[in-house]
Design an enzyme around this catalytic site. Structure first.
Site, PDB file in Angstrom:
ATOM      1  N   LYS A 236       0.924  -1.229  -0.063  1.00 34.78           N
ATOM      2  CA  LYS A 236       0.073   0.026  -0.010  1.00 34.78           C
ATOM      3  C   LYS A 236       0.978   1.295   0.087  1.00 34.78           C
ATOM      4  O   LYS A 236       2.084   1.360   0.636  1.00 34.78           O
ATOM      5  CB  LYS A 236      -0.836   0.044   1.078  1.00 34.78           C
ATOM      6  CG  LYS A 236      -2.115   1.052   1.542  1.00 34.78           C
ATOM      7  CD  LYS A 236      -2.891   0.839   2.696  1.00 34.78           C
ATOM      8  CE  LYS A 236      -3.649   2.012   2.869  1.00 34.78           C
ATOM      9  NZ  LYS A 236      -4.595   1.449   4.248  1.00 34.78           N
TER      10      LYS A 236
ATOM     11  N   SER B 205     -10.087  -0.393   6.549  1.00 32.14           N
ATOM     12  CA  SER B 205      -9.252  -0.293   5.295  1.00 32.14           C
ATOM     13  C   SER B 205      -8.510  -1.371   4.832  1.00 32.14           C
ATOM     14  O   SER B 205      -8.267  -1.571   3.552  1.00 32.14           O
ATOM     15  CB  SER B 205      -7.959   0.743   5.439  1.00 32.14           C
ATOM     16  OG  SER B 205      -8.946   2.355   5.410  1.00 32.14           O
TER      17      SER B 205
ATOM     18  N   SER C 200      -9.272   2.030   2.828  1.00 32.88           N
ATOM     19  CA  SER C 200      -8.264   2.618   2.016  1.00 32.88           C
ATOM     20  C   SER C 200      -7.304   1.719   1.004  1.00 32.88           C
ATOM     21  O   SER C 200      -6.341   2.345   0.456  1.00 32.88           O
ATOM     22  CB  SER C 200      -7.527   3.568   2.939  1.00 32.88           C
ATOM     23  OG  SER C 200      -6.868   3.024   4.118  1.00 32.88           O
TER      24      SER C 200
ATOM     25  N   VAL D 236      -7.362   1.601  10.041  1.00 29.78           N
ATOM     26  CA  VAL D 236      -7.723   1.967  11.196  1.00 29.78           C
ATOM     27  C   VAL D 236      -9.237   2.001  11.225  1.00 29.78           C
ATOM     28  O   VAL D 236      -9.739   2.611  12.500  1.00 29.78           O
ATOM     29  CB  VAL D 236      -6.976   3.521  11.266  1.00 29.78           C
ATOM     30  CG1 VAL D 236      -7.894   4.480  10.454  1.00 29.78           C
ATOM     31  CG2 VAL D 236      -6.682   3.831  12.644  1.00 29.78           C
ATOM     32  N   GLY D 237      -9.862   1.661  10.561  1.00 31.92           N
ATOM     33  CA  GLY D 237     -11.280   1.743  10.629  1.00 31.92           C
ATOM     34  C   GLY D 237     -12.161   0.588   9.768  1.00 31.92           C
ATOM     35  O   GLY D 237     -13.164   0.736   9.444  1.00 31.92           O
TER      36      GLY D 237
HETATM   37  C1  LIG Z   1     -21.768  14.393  10.879  1.00 32.57           C
HETATM   38  C2  LIG Z   1     -20.727  14.489  11.735  1.00 32.57           C
HETATM   39  C3  LIG Z   1     -19.332  14.602  11.306  1.00 32.57           C
HETATM   40  C4  LIG Z   1     -18.581  13.617  11.209  1.00 32.57           C
HETATM   41  C5  LIG Z   1     -17.522  13.577  10.145  1.00 32.57           C
HETATM   42  C6  LIG Z   1     -17.050  12.502  10.045  1.00 32.57           C
HETATM   43  C7  LIG Z   1     -16.089  12.294   8.693  1.00 32.57           C
HETATM   44  C8  LIG Z   1     -15.832  10.967   8.664  1.00 32.57           C
HETATM   45  C9  LIG Z   1     -14.682  10.525   9.211  1.00 32.57           C
HETATM   46  C10 LIG Z   1     -14.283   9.432   9.214  1.00 32.57           C
HETATM   47  C11 LIG Z   1     -14.871   8.242   8.684  1.00 32.57           C
HETATM   48  C12 LIG Z   1     -14.112   7.129   9.116  1.00 32.57           C
HETATM   49  C13 LIG Z   1     -14.037   6.183   7.717  1.00 32.57           C
HETATM   50  C14 LIG Z   1     -13.184   5.045   8.223  1.00 32.57           C
HETATM   51  C15 LIG Z   1     -12.759   4.251   6.775  1.00 32.57           C
HETATM   52  C16 LIG Z   1     -11.702   3.248   6.955  1.00 32.57           C
HETATM   53  C17 LIG Z   1     -10.317   4.035   7.105  1.00 32.57           C
HETATM   54  C18 LIG Z   1      -9.008   3.485   7.274  1.00 32.57           C
HETATM   55  O1  LIG Z   1      -9.183   2.180   7.864  1.00 32.57           O
HETATM   56  N1  LIG Z   1      -7.986   4.052   7.200  1.00 32.57           N
HETATM   57  C19 LIG Z   1      -6.489   3.589   7.202  1.00 32.57           C
HETATM   58  C20 LIG Z   1      -5.803   4.536   7.789  1.00 32.57           C
HETATM   59  O2  LIG Z   1      -6.215   5.781   8.232  1.00 32.57           O
HETATM   60  O3  LIG Z   1      -4.564   4.264   8.032  1.00 32.57           O
END
Ligand SMILES: CCCCCCCC/C=C\CCCCCCCC(=O)NCC(=O)O
Length: 572
Positions: A140, A239, A215, A236-237
């Protein structure tokens, strides 16, 4: 007098905005030029890989290309396959997969030279081949690789190659693996689609209008389009797990405690409790097992990073035939998944019961609150770090909804929440997620620690070894949907919050009946449900995975369960 004052204020505001806009426009022009240069560099790297791949005769290439992971590994160990032939084969396969998916950021040119050096060493009869000798691996883009950018999709971070390999990359090189390609990510990493202004949008191999997830979406697209046999993602969530579920591949996010984070910069630095980690992704659970068994064979990682506990691979736990007690749920009480995602869990449950395990209904408590804790702690500063970076960059249009949410001042979000709650209660509640103060943030950290204790007690009291649940709420989404449907990460985010091991494995594919069930049984009762429903239409044949999670240091049990599910599904 009042009119004069008002005119002055308006004129000042207009001047301020004009200045802001013209400075930003000037910067955008500069950034667009940088993108052109970077894309030219990528085109050069594709050309290099093509020329290198063409040096290998088609017959040898086809032979190597058709091998499974274990056969390739065996061939490299026995010497029937040379490292350079393996690398050239995978250059070729990745070029083809990239044409379909746009999953490659850069080919690693040095891979050719590293392969030739290993082949040279292997000529010495005294030379003992390391366990990953000659294995081509994809990385990645955000995994630190010396000499290469880790842009995380930001134009401003191009042409800043990292000086030191991540500890994991150092180890992989030492073990003989050959990183040969970097794969695409969404801008900021904090999204489960895969698009950025530098390298563009990565497509699902089955349908260009859908995302391969994120991601680690470059990885999932490349692996499922047969351009890589084993890759490293980060999570992290969700991905690793969401891209795997979308593309029918398999991957695991270990607890962050088992890998080093020295020199690794995730989506938001300074995030103490929502832990990101690297993890393997491939088409077979046993490939992921082989990877983790090899890198955890000794305490080398701990020797490079004293913060990593010296916990080695536990073969006994992986091979154990002890029957397990597994808690399962099809709905976390926050976001009901579409019927096919629930069916996948029930089929995996049946497979595990047939294998003699005991499955009991179990739902983690208070998931809606957990999601708020997750979003607050994953963004840390209410999105300030990311929105500052984004304002100084070209913003990817597929990220717009999320970016707007980060830009709206938290006090305004809270104010609007009380109105929005009336007609869209779930969004209204989540609009309290971003932190207003350090006091609130500290309280959230305390809540997360308390939640970890609560879950530990629940699982220990009921003697539950693992959890089984959906990975997410839909099949692969259209590119634009994830940024609007971040609420769908409750199934994955919870295991980052708990810092559990969590993996995703394919169970089934969407059928005609699933589409009929979607129409008849899935109520579009709010805009998020409507979006999930609309986006799930037209997905017949798309893969659907399930998620298995275990407490930290039990990655081996997590993989054992994933392997049993895979065996039950595929018969091999
Ligand atoms: C409406 C209230 C406002 C909230 C705004 C939130 C915006 C979204 C923020 C986070 C969303 C999280 C999604 C996570 C997806 C997976 C990401 C992941 O694992 N990334 C890897 C890394 O960051 O290293």
């Amino acid at each position: 007098m009042i009119l004069l004052l008002l005119t002055t204020v308006l004129a000042l505001a207009a001047a301020y905005f004009y200045r802001f806009w013209s400075v930003r426009e000037k910067r955008q022009v500069e950034l667009r030029k940088i993108v052109e240069r970077k894309r030219a560099e990528r085109a050069e790297s594709v050309k290099f890989a093509k020329q290198s791949a063409e040096k290998l005769d088609v017959e040898t290439r086809n032979k190597i290309a058709s091998l499974e992971y274990s056969e390739l590994k065996e061939g490299l160990q026995s010497g029937t396959i040379s490292c350079i032939d393996a690398v050239r084969t995978y250059y070729f396969k990745a070029i083809q997969a990239n044409e379909k998916t746009n999953s490659v950021c850069m080919f690693v040119k040095e891979a050719e030279q590293w392969a030739m050096e290993w082949d040279e060493k292997a000529k010495d009869p005294e030379f003992k081949k390391p366990p990953m000798f000659g294995l081509p691996m994809s990385l990645k883009e955000c995994v630190p690789l010396q000499g290469y950018d880790q842009t995380r999709g930001f134009v401003q971070d191009t042409f800043h190659p990292t000086e030191t390999d991540a500890v994991l990359v150092q180890q992989l090189k030492k073990l003989g693996a050959i990183p040969y390609v970097q794969t695409n990510v969404p801008q900021s990493l904090l999204s489960y689609n895969c698009s950025n202004p530098v390298f563009g949008t990565t497509n699902h191999p089955m349908d260009k209008s859908r995302t391969s997830g994120g991601s680690s979406g470059g990885e999932s697209a490349l692996i499922s389009a047969d351009g890589s046999i084993l890759g490293i993602g980060g999570d992290v969530g969700g991905s690793i797990r969401i891209p795997c579920a979308y593309t029918g591949t398999t991957g695991i996010k270990p607890s962050h405690l088992r890998f080093s984070h020295r020199g690794v910069c995730g989506s938001v630095p300074g995030r103490p409790l929502i832990n990101s980690n690297d993890g393997p992704m491939s088409t077979r659970v046993e490939t992921n097992v082989d990877f983790l068994r090899t890198v955890w064979a000794d305490t080398w990682i701990t020797e490079q990073d004293p913060y990593v506990p010296p916990v080695t691979w536990n073969e006994e736990a992986y091979k154990s035939d002890k029957k397990l007690k597994i808690g399962y749920y099809t709905d976390d009480g926050w976001f009901t998944p579409t019927p096919v995602c629930q069916r996948a869990v029930m089929e995996a449950k049946q497979i595990l019961e047939d294998a003699g395990h005991t499955l009991i209904p179990f739902r983690p408590p208070r998931v809606p609150e957990v999601l708020i804790m997750f979003l607050r702690a994953v963004c840390v500063d209410a999105g300030k770090f990311l929105s500052n970076k984004l304002m100084n960059d070209i913003i990817d249009p597929l990220l717009y909804t999320q970016v707007v949410l980060w830009m709206v001042p938290v006090r305004v979000q809270r104010f609007l929440a009380s109105f929005i709650r009336v007609f869209f209660p779930r969004l209204g509640n989540l609009m309290n997620a971003m932190t207003l103060s350090t006091v609130e943030l500290r309280n959230t950290y305390a809540d997360i620690e308390a939640y970890r204790s609560e879950m530990a007690a629940l699982m220990i009291d009921q003697k539950i070894d693992a959890l089984l649940c959906p990975v997410t709420v839909t099949p692969a989404l259209p590119h634009v949907a994830p940024s609007k449907l971040f609420a769908g990460t409750s199934y994955t985010g919870i295991f980052n919050l708990l810092d559990y091991a969590a993996g995703s494995v394919n169970v089934t594919h969407v059928t005609k009946q699933d589409e009929l069930d979607l129409e008849s049984d899935y109520e579009a009762s709010d805009p998020w449900y409507a979006l999930a429903k609309n986006s799930s239409r037209g997905t017949i044949g798309f893969p659907i995975g399930v998620q298995v999670a275990t407490p930290p240091y039990r990655e081996e049990t997590c993989l054992r369960i994933m392997r049993e599910i895979e065996f039950g599904v595929t018969g091999k």
